[in-house]
Scaffold this active site. Sequence first.
Site, PDB file in Angstrom:
ATOM      1  N   HIS A   1      12.853   6.201  13.572  1.00 31.43           N
ATOM      2  CA  HIS A   1      14.101   6.928  13.374  1.00 31.43           C
ATOM      3  C   HIS A   1      15.260   6.274  14.130  1.00 31.43           C
ATOM      4  O   HIS A   1      16.384   6.247  13.640  1.00 31.43           O
ATOM      5  CB  HIS A   1      13.936   8.383  13.833  1.00 31.43           C
ATOM      6  CG  HIS A   1      13.012   9.164  12.959  1.00 31.43           C
ATOM      7  ND1 HIS A   1      13.453   9.987  11.945  1.00 31.43           N
ATOM      8  CD2 HIS A   1      11.662   9.247  12.933  1.00 31.43           C
ATOM      9  CE1 HIS A   1      12.414  10.546  11.334  1.00 31.43           C
ATOM     10  NE2 HIS A   1      11.314  10.104  11.921  1.00 31.43           N
TER      11      HIS A   1
ATOM     12  N   GLU B   1      12.355  -4.310   5.776  1.00 32.20           N
ATOM     13  CA  GLU B   1      12.411  -5.609   6.447  1.00 32.20           C
ATOM     14  C   GLU B   1      11.660  -6.669   5.654  1.00 32.20           C
ATOM     15  O   GLU B   1      12.118  -7.821   5.545  1.00 32.20           O
ATOM     16  CB  GLU B   1      11.865  -5.479   7.870  1.00 32.20           C
ATOM     17  CG  GLU B   1      12.803  -4.701   8.787  1.00 32.20           C
ATOM     18  CD  GLU B   1      12.183  -4.332  10.115  1.00 32.20           C
ATOM     19  OE1 GLU B   1      11.033  -4.761  10.369  1.00 32.20           O
ATOM     20  OE2 GLU B   1      12.833  -3.624  10.904  1.00 32.20           O
TER      21      GLU B   1
ATOM     22  N   ASP C   1      20.052  12.810  12.113  1.00 25.80           N
ATOM     23  CA  ASP C   1      18.744  12.426  11.604  1.00 25.80           C
ATOM     24  C   ASP C   1      18.180  13.526  10.696  1.00 25.80           C
ATOM     25  O   ASP C   1      18.419  14.714  10.907  1.00 25.80           O
ATOM     26  CB  ASP C   1      17.783  12.181  12.758  1.00 25.80           C
ATOM     27  CG  ASP C   1      16.441  11.648  12.296  1.00 25.80           C
ATOM     28  OD1 ASP C   1      16.305  10.432  12.138  1.00 25.80           O
ATOM     29  OD2 ASP C   1      15.518  12.466  12.072  1.00 25.80           O
TER      30      ASP C   1
ATOM     31  N   TRP D   1       8.805   2.919   6.252  1.00 20.58           N
ATOM     32  CA  TRP D   1       9.944   2.488   5.429  1.00 20.58           C
ATOM     33  C   TRP D   1      10.742   1.358   6.075  1.00 20.58           C
ATOM     34  O   TRP D   1      11.222   0.461   5.378  1.00 20.58           O
ATOM     35  CB  TRP D   1      10.847   3.669   5.097  1.00 20.58           C
ATOM     36  CG  TRP D   1      11.863   3.329   4.046  1.00 20.58           C
ATOM     37  CD1 TRP D   1      13.224   3.326   4.178  1.00 20.58           C
ATOM     38  CD2 TRP D   1      11.605   2.909   2.696  1.00 20.58           C
ATOM     39  NE1 TRP D   1      13.824   2.941   3.000  1.00 20.58           N
ATOM     40  CE2 TRP D   1      12.852   2.673   2.070  1.00 20.58           C
ATOM     41  CE3 TRP D   1      10.433   2.706   1.954  1.00 20.58           C
ATOM     42  CZ2 TRP D   1      12.966   2.265   0.747  1.00 20.58           C
ATOM     43  CZ3 TRP D   1      10.544   2.290   0.626  1.00 20.58           C
ATOM     44  CH2 TRP D   1      11.798   2.072   0.045  1.00 20.58           C
ATOM     45  N   ASN D   2      10.894   1.358   7.397  1.00 19.70           N
ATOM     46  CA  ASN D   2      11.579   0.234   8.036  1.00 19.70           C
ATOM     47  C   ASN D   2      10.831  -1.072   7.773  1.00 19.70           C
ATOM     48  O   ASN D   2      11.446  -2.111   7.521  1.00 19.70           O
ATOM     49  CB  ASN D   2      11.700   0.463   9.549  1.00 19.70           C
ATOM     50  CG  ASN D   2      12.732   1.510   9.894  1.00 19.70           C
ATOM     51  OD1 ASN D   2      13.699   1.720   9.169  1.00 19.70           O
ATOM     52  ND2 ASN D   2      12.526   2.195  11.001  1.00 19.70           N
TER      53      ASN D   2
END
Length: 462
Positions: free
Chosen positions: A22, A365, A119, A360-361
């Site tokens: 997050h 990437e 957030d 998801w990050n």
Amino acid sequence: MSSCSHQKLAHIVLLPSAGMGHLTPFLRLAALLAIHNVEVTLITPNPTVSLSESQALIHFFTSFPHINQKQLHLLSIERFPTSSEDPFYDHMERICQSSHLLLPLLSSLSPPLSAVITDMTLAFAAIPITQALNLPNYVLFTSSAKMLALYLSFHAMIGSEPTIDLGDTDGIKIPSLEPIPRSWIPPPLLQDTNNLLKTYFIKNGKKMAESSGILVNTFDSIEHEVLEQLNAGKVIENLPPVIAIGPLASCESETKQALAWLDSQQNGSVLFVSFGSRTAISRAQLTELGEGLVRSGIRFLWMVKDKKVDKEDEEDLSQVIGNRLIERLKERGLVVKSWLNQEDVLRHSAIGGFLSHCGWNSVTEAVQHGIPILAWPQHGDQKINADIVERIVLGTWEKSWGWGGEVVVKGNDIAEMIKEMMGNDLLRAHAVQIREEARRAIADTGNSTKGLMGLIETWKKI
């Protein structure tokens, strides 16, 4: 001074939640807004859960001294309303229960605020406060648009019944979208008893409809249909604008590491193995994964994680996977138990594949660097993310492996999947194509950049 210095500058507050998954997109968004001449104040909950969060914040504010930092000093909570085995969820609850302290903090900021970006896990706690201050509140959704559709519609699916009935066994039906198989839904959401994940889904998904807009770290070409249906009001009626602003690129504060071992490897020859900052793999599965890496014959860089919280991850590598396996692994790769900057690894020319949990990050990437993924979802949104990876032909996903911990996947099976993915030229070509689409999305004339610039112009008028 820039040509727009005579104009009113937008002043935006960003409020992240617990965990690197997050925090990272918030730091990247803060840096991006600052580049576009927005005054940014980042409110950081104190203390943090993990050492990696603390270090990331130190590096960030050293690199961006013009970005203001304010701390939200969290109250101690003796009893949590629902039990959780995840300290990150417990910390999110602590932030929510301290959120009333935001009222005087936001009121004291100068110049006056244009908007707050909250957030996704804090929407139900923060939106009433910003409403009281008559401030626009945007939500940054740190997963995919597909997961957003489930997040927004979940509370309507279960209604007020104590027993959850989310459709038939073929899948969970979200209006205007393809059904999501029940096996992809995070198991806590299917439980009849309350838990923090389920509570957050219900409260935040419902409250987000009252926000001024929802920002998503994605881009049109990989999630066009979902974004279109969300904005057409086909998933949830009267939804605020859903704006794709991704993929959010890394910023200069993210530590650049020397990777001498990778420098000595051939281009595209190395598999990077990492399950993110919050996933603890069982000892039995770590052993089988090590066997699979050895048997695959592929060069690899493996970042081993044994505990959910890095502050508790004190045992050395030999205690976790054993000296015998360590010696065998040395023949083909490098095993580390210390933190690595994932972005630095994925951008390295030696990397040819990524064995990932599909946070998801991690997906975004890999997209930005054109790296094919072998998906092995462990929890949360990761099966839905793995489906996106498979649909856009960025990677492969062996669904029979289930959620992390459901079964112990054998080394032979892991080895076969690694060899298949690393030898797949079609995946490599598609990964490069998707990388170029991502670059176009965040170029000056790209859809994601246009979406963000439109928001900035709106904020200047407030």
